[in-house]
Design an enzyme around this catalytic site. Sequence first.
Site, PDB file in Angstrom:
ATOM      1  N   SER A   1      49.951  19.369 115.525  1.00  0.00           N
ATOM      2  CA  SER A   1      49.283  20.522 115.373  1.00  0.00           C
ATOM      3  C   SER A   1      49.314  20.377 113.928  1.00  0.00           C
ATOM      4  CB  SER A   1      50.366  21.488 115.976  1.00  0.00           C
ATOM      5  OG  SER A   1      49.234  22.681 115.888  1.00  0.00           O
TER       6      SER A   1
ATOM      7  N   HIS B   1      49.135  22.078 124.897  1.00  0.00           N
ATOM      8  CA  HIS B   1      48.677  22.229 123.071  1.00  0.00           C
ATOM      9  C   HIS B   1      50.823  22.243 123.705  1.00  0.00           C
ATOM     10  CE1 HIS B   1      48.524  22.332 119.185  1.00  0.00           C
ATOM     11  NE2 HIS B   1      49.606  22.579 118.843  1.00  0.00           N
TER      12      HIS B   1
END
Length: 752
Positions: A594, A715
């Site tokens: 990320s 995610h």
Amino acid sequence: MKPEHAPPAAPSLTYPPARREDRVDDLHGRRVADPYRWLEDADSDETTAWSAAQDDLYAAYRERLAAGADGWSSEALTARLQELLGAGFVGAPAWRGERRFFMRREGAQEHAVVMVAEPDPQSPGQERERVLIDPVALDPAGTTTLDAWQPSKEGDLVAYQVSSGGTEESVLHILDVATGELVDGPIDRARYSPVAWVPGGEHFFYVRRLPPEQLPEDERQYHRRVWLHRVGTDASEDVEVFGAGLDMTNYYGVSLTRDGRWLIISASAGTAPRTDVWIADLTAGGLDPRSPEALASPRLVDVAVGLDADTHAWVGRDGRLYLHTDLDAPRGRLAVADPSDPGVPHWRTLVPEDAVAVLEGVAFVDAGDAAGPEGTRPEQLLVSRRRHTVSEITVHDPHTGEQLEGPAGHVALPGMGSVSGLVTRPEGGRDVWFSYTDHTTVSTVHRLDAATGDLTVWAAPPGALADVPEVRVQQLEATSKDGTTVRAIVVARADALDADGRPLAESPTILYGYGGFQISLDPAYSTSTLAWVEAGGVYVVAQLRGGGEEGEEWHRGGRRGAKQNVFDDFHAIAEQLVADGWTTPQQLACWGGSNGGLLVGAALTQRPDLFAAVVCSAPLLDMVRYQLHGLGVSWTDEYGDADVPHELDWLLGYSPYHRVVEGTEYPATLFTVFDGDTRVDPLHARKLAAALQAATSGDPESRPVLVRRETGVGHGGRALSRTVALTVEQLQFVADRTGLTARGGAGDRGAA
């Protein structure tokens, strides 16, 4: 002539062709090349073909790896990770009357479940436990994740949110605790929604986005509002309470006191480190706080609005307003005020800022045997802080804020680890619960008796604890480019160090980092860390500016125009590891996901000489166009806005996609991306992978640039088996490129 039974030759690694466009954008007078713009369209035939070819390339690499003589076998490493995960997980309790709710995962369960414990009517004085919410029961395929849950104040109902396929698009449901039956929902558009129950369980406040048909397509992820919902009615009848006319990227918090009197709403624009807070007395004007009139039209008063500060507020059982804030205190302080007169001029500091440690949380407890009624003055104040990421708990007078003298002023924790949460019963009492973990200790729930000071294990993970290697954990300091001291935690096998803790030899090493959004990388049990160290490697966790390890000033020292500091900090730690004899550039890998994917993307493009391998997971990499995709527009306060000329210059200065130089020998790089990711679009990895494959002078056989693509996940949360499979492949890649053979001592159990 080949032997008769020789294994087939491993396939060669050849990069798939990728069309390079002569595209140059004029952005505020800056000419910005974007040769792989076409890879932003995931559904085009050309991108689909390119992605399929990358899948084949990665499969060829995996085949080569399996054919090699050294390294971990997938079977051995999978088994070891499962063994290290075998203890499972148990969370701290949430008390509601005689019921307590908590999360638990048995060792082999794909997802943690929500449990309820309650008095057993068949056995007076005994409890019975039962599963309340099980994501696998909802979806046997394991692609549904539990995003959040909140019991009502009486514990009769539970609001919970689930999403599928990694999208994080939460759908809200209401469950009857006694029967297990759904009584409301589904309510969609509830991503990142807190739930604040009104006493009695007939209503709750929550957060929901506006209907998509009311919004432009590129704004449908935003425009949240606080709503009032009546259980059992259609969500179309909900009353909009708050949010109209404010920033479209606002995230809202909402809470309600146990007696239903005080409603608190907070708002932060995107991920900005600033929070506005309002409070409403629902009894104002003589109203019943449970009446529709009081609930639907709260008279909100400013607590902290328009300030460059992060503030969290709540009303205690003693009726006072408490504020955990970094206003005039970057490492945090606790203030107190009258909720009827809540403005900043009326705040009184109760626990001042510490010179080094960062305030994490507080809890008020009654030292007596019985829980006191509303309005009872607390007897003790517990304060949790983080000192260079290591947690500590101190005991204070709740009225003066003074720390108690001597041993009574400290809670002796099990080690140098991390404490999460200080949980008390809503109605009060003498007990506090919290979770504790460190690098070799699975998260365990502890109970503190505030009256006696006794600390005991309340709930251990339900499975068998694995034998873990004997390791030593120590802190490394390095000097960043601008002279700032930065720290890292180094984890290594004890038998690889001398008596003074220095390495006996250079070893394959993973340097992990994040450096953003005020997130702190605190000590925690990590199966990937233990497996790597057990096999003879060194694992290092960097504490970089941009994170929260040293408070808000530390965060601001690595955001917006100062973002390059984060990368300089990372490089300084890497160089210190080499200088101190821990590793060499040929044995050093960096790893991040990320925002941490941006970190290692910057590292590989700025210092390709310093790393042998890079694991770049779900990354941000095209910083010129990041705000056009996923949730990017909500991060402009962290990175900068490409529509502002001087902020575009910040972004161009480090954007990995724009820093690729033809003919450079780049490290071996593995991008791991997830097709369901709605936070960070996989286009970032596609574009940089194509650019690196075209530009690198490195031999694909020794320094490959690869893309591992996974469907059905996103995610955030994922099933346990998918987590293990991903970790296996990431560790194998790093071991292959840094020379770790998983041999010697404890590492033998993971050897091929």
